[in-house]
Design a protein around this motif. Structure first.
Motif, PDB file in Angstrom:
ATOM      1  N   TYR A   3     -27.203  72.447 -56.387  1.00 12.90           N
ATOM      2  CA  TYR A   3     -28.140  71.923 -56.934  1.00 12.90           C
ATOM      3  C   TYR A   3     -28.679  72.055 -58.348  1.00 12.90           C
ATOM      4  N   ALA A   4     -29.109  71.147 -59.005  1.00  8.02           N
ATOM      5  CA  ALA A   4     -29.417  71.409 -60.463  1.00  8.02           C
ATOM      6  C   ALA A   4     -30.823  72.391 -60.311  1.00  8.02           C
ATOM      7  N   PRO A   5     -30.844  73.073 -61.432  1.00  8.24           N
ATOM      8  CA  PRO A   5     -32.146  73.860 -61.708  1.00  8.24           C
ATOM      9  C   PRO A   5     -33.384  73.206 -61.291  1.00  8.24           C
ATOM     10  N   ALA A   6     -33.358  72.018 -61.901  1.00  6.68           N
ATOM     11  CA  ALA A   6     -34.758  71.003 -61.976  1.00  6.68           C
ATOM     12  C   ALA A   6     -34.938  70.834 -60.445  1.00  6.68           C
ATOM     13  N   HIS A   7     -33.991  70.614 -59.483  1.00  6.61           N
ATOM     14  CA  HIS A   7     -34.267  70.389 -58.170  1.00  6.61           C
ATOM     15  C   HIS A   7     -34.746  71.487 -57.412  1.00  6.61           C
ATOM     16  N   TYR A   8     -34.212  72.864 -57.712  1.00  7.37           N
ATOM     17  CA  TYR A   8     -34.832  74.248 -57.253  1.00  7.37           C
ATOM     18  C   TYR A   8     -36.279  74.140 -57.565  1.00  7.37           C
ATOM     19  N   ALA A   9     -36.535  74.051 -59.027  1.00  2.05           N
ATOM     20  CA  ALA A   9     -37.737  74.117 -59.548  1.00  2.05           C
ATOM     21  C   ALA A   9     -38.960  73.437 -58.679  1.00  2.05           C
ATOM     22  N   LYS A  10     -38.639  71.782 -58.544  1.00  2.00           N
ATOM     23  CA  LYS A  10     -39.433  71.050 -58.089  1.00  2.00           C
ATOM     24  C   LYS A  10     -39.830  71.394 -56.502  1.00  2.00           C
ATOM     25  N   ALA A  11     -38.641  71.940 -55.804  1.00  2.00           N
ATOM     26  CA  ALA A  11     -38.862  72.206 -54.398  1.00  2.00           C
ATOM     27  C   ALA A  11     -39.717  73.746 -54.281  1.00  2.00           C
ATOM     28  N   PHE A  12     -39.369  74.633 -55.175  1.00  5.30           N
ATOM     29  CA  PHE A  12     -40.071  75.857 -54.965  1.00  5.30           C
ATOM     30  C   PHE A  12     -41.561  75.696 -55.395  1.00  5.30           C
ATOM     31  N   SER A  13     -41.888  74.785 -56.527  1.00  5.94           N
ATOM     32  CA  SER A  13     -43.163  74.300 -57.025  1.00  5.94           C
ATOM     33  C   SER A  13     -44.099  73.600 -55.924  1.00  5.94           C
ATOM     34  N   GLU A  14     -43.409  72.778 -55.076  1.00  5.82           N
ATOM     35  CA  GLU A  14     -44.033  72.050 -54.254  1.00  5.82           C
ATOM     36  C   GLU A  14     -44.295  72.980 -52.993  1.00  5.82           C
ATOM     37  N   LEU A  15     -43.648  73.831 -52.637  1.00  6.14           N
ATOM     38  CA  LEU A  15     -43.776  74.961 -51.753  1.00  6.14           C
ATOM     39  C   LEU A  15     -44.991  75.920 -51.983  1.00  6.14           C
ATOM     40  N   ALA A  16     -44.840  76.416 -53.381  1.00 11.52           N
ATOM     41  CA  ALA A  16     -45.602  77.482 -53.621  1.00 11.52           C
ATOM     42  C   ALA A  16     -47.373  76.812 -53.673  1.00 11.52           C
ATOM     43  N   THR A  17     -47.367  75.672 -53.841  1.00  7.99           N
ATOM     44  CA  THR A  17     -48.764  75.155 -53.852  1.00  7.99           C
ATOM     45  C   THR A  17     -49.355  75.241 -52.427  1.00  7.99           C
ATOM     46  N   GLY A  18     -48.370  75.362 -51.395  1.00 11.32           N
ATOM     47  CA  GLY A  18     -49.102  75.392 -49.944  1.00 11.32           C
ATOM     48  C   GLY A  18     -49.289  76.873 -49.717  1.00 11.32           C
ATOM     49  N   ALA A  19     -48.666  77.790 -50.327  1.00 14.12           N
ATOM     50  CA  ALA A  19     -48.746  79.341 -49.986  1.00 14.12           C
ATOM     51  C   ALA A  19     -50.052  79.702 -50.128  1.00 14.12           C
ATOM     52  N   LYS A  20     -51.048  80.092 -49.564  1.00 11.45           N
ATOM     53  CA  LYS A  20     -52.217  80.674 -49.835  1.00 11.45           C
ATOM     54  C   LYS A  20     -52.398  82.170 -50.009  1.00 11.45           C
ATOM     55  N   THR A  21     -51.744  82.705 -49.033  1.00  7.05           N
ATOM     56  CA  THR A  21     -51.826  84.357 -49.007  1.00  7.05           C
ATOM     57  C   THR A  21     -50.747  85.002 -49.552  1.00  7.05           C
ATOM     58  N   ALA A  22     -50.836  85.995 -50.250  1.00  6.79           N
ATOM     59  CA  ALA A  22     -50.029  87.173 -50.822  1.00  6.79           C
ATOM     60  C   ALA A  22     -48.786  87.158 -49.909  1.00  6.79           C
ATOM     61  N   SER A  23     -48.996  87.510 -48.604  1.00  6.12           N
ATOM     62  CA  SER A  23     -47.882  87.361 -47.798  1.00  6.12           C
ATOM     63  C   SER A  23     -47.042  86.208 -47.775  1.00  6.12           C
ATOM     64  N   ALA A  24     -47.690  85.169 -47.653  1.00  6.80           N
ATOM     65  CA  ALA A  24     -46.936  83.882 -47.535  1.00  6.80           C
ATOM     66  C   ALA A  24     -46.289  83.696 -48.843  1.00  6.80           C
ATOM     67  N   GLN A  25     -46.832  83.939 -49.914  1.00  5.19           N
ATOM     68  CA  GLN A  25     -46.069  83.957 -51.467  1.00  5.19           C
ATOM     69  C   GLN A  25     -44.800  84.505 -51.334  1.00  5.19           C
ATOM     70  N   SER A  26     -45.156  85.893 -50.640  1.00  8.35           N
ATOM     71  CA  SER A  26     -43.884  86.942 -50.863  1.00  8.35           C
ATOM     72  C   SER A  26     -42.501  86.301 -50.007  1.00  8.35           C
ATOM     73  N   ALA A  27     -43.055  85.791 -48.849  1.00  3.59           N
ATOM     74  CA  ALA A  27     -41.992  85.391 -47.823  1.00  3.59           C
ATOM     75  C   ALA A  27     -41.281  84.158 -48.478  1.00  3.59           C
ATOM     76  N   LEU A  28     -42.154  83.368 -49.188  1.00  2.24           N
ATOM     77  CA  LEU A  28     -41.476  82.186 -49.706  1.00  2.24           C
ATOM     78  C   LEU A  28     -40.584  82.654 -50.984  1.00  2.24           C
ATOM     79  N   VAL A  29     -41.094  83.288 -51.673  1.00  2.00           N
ATOM     80  CA  VAL A  29     -40.178  83.967 -52.725  1.00  2.00           C
ATOM     81  C   VAL A  29     -38.953  84.533 -52.373  1.00  2.00           C
ATOM     82  N   LYS A  30     -38.940  85.223 -51.313  1.00  2.00           N
ATOM     83  CA  LYS A  30     -37.727  85.843 -50.709  1.00  2.00           C
ATOM     84  C   LYS A  30     -36.976  84.835 -50.104  1.00  2.00           C
TER      85      LYS A  30
END
Length: 130
Positions: A3-30
């Motif tokens: 995948y191109a970096p732009a595809h990863y960036a778009k996917a991560f950005s869309e997921l990150a906006t839904g992660a509200k808690t610190a633990s959810a954000q940490s799990a998302l990043v991992k």
């Protein structure tokens, strides 16, 4: 599949906006980086990070100003750009001795104001050679 970096960036950005808690954000990043590694794309990490920062910045309506000066100045770039940049914008400062004198301001990697002596000298010598 690669995948191109732009595809990863778009996917991560869309997921990150839904992660509200610190633990959810940490799990998302991992989980995100585990997927990147599984796809064999860890070598693209710097480009993915840059593209993600740009995508998130655009989603928030923030601009990135990069200010290069030939020497360190006593005034911060944020003060110099106070009439142009909003408080939520990102202002990065760096010293680039290759400018000789003056400054170069770049906005969002696309618009540039170059008032450096190096640019003037290059213009002067390039017009003499033509």
């Amino acid at each position: 599949m690669k995948y191109a970096p732009a595809h990863y960036a778009k996917a991560f950005s869309e997921l990150a906006t839904g992660a509200k808690t610190a633990s959810a954000q940490s799990a998302l990043v991992k989980n995100f980086w585990a997927a990147v590694e599984k796809n064999g794309d860890l070598g693209k990490a710097p480009k993915i990070i840059t593209a993600t920062e740009k995508h998130l910045r655009q989603a928030d309506g923030r601009d990135l100003y990069e200010v290069e000066t030939a020497r360190a100045t006593g005034t911060s770039a944020k003060k110099l750009l106070a009439d142009i940049a909003s408080p939520k914008d990102i202002v990065q400062e760096s010293v680039n001795p290759e400018l000789v004198a003056g400054a170069r301001i770049t906005k969002n990697d696309s618009e540039q104001l170059d008032v450096s002596l190096a640019k003037r000298l290059n213009e002067l010598f390039s017009t003499r050679n033509t």
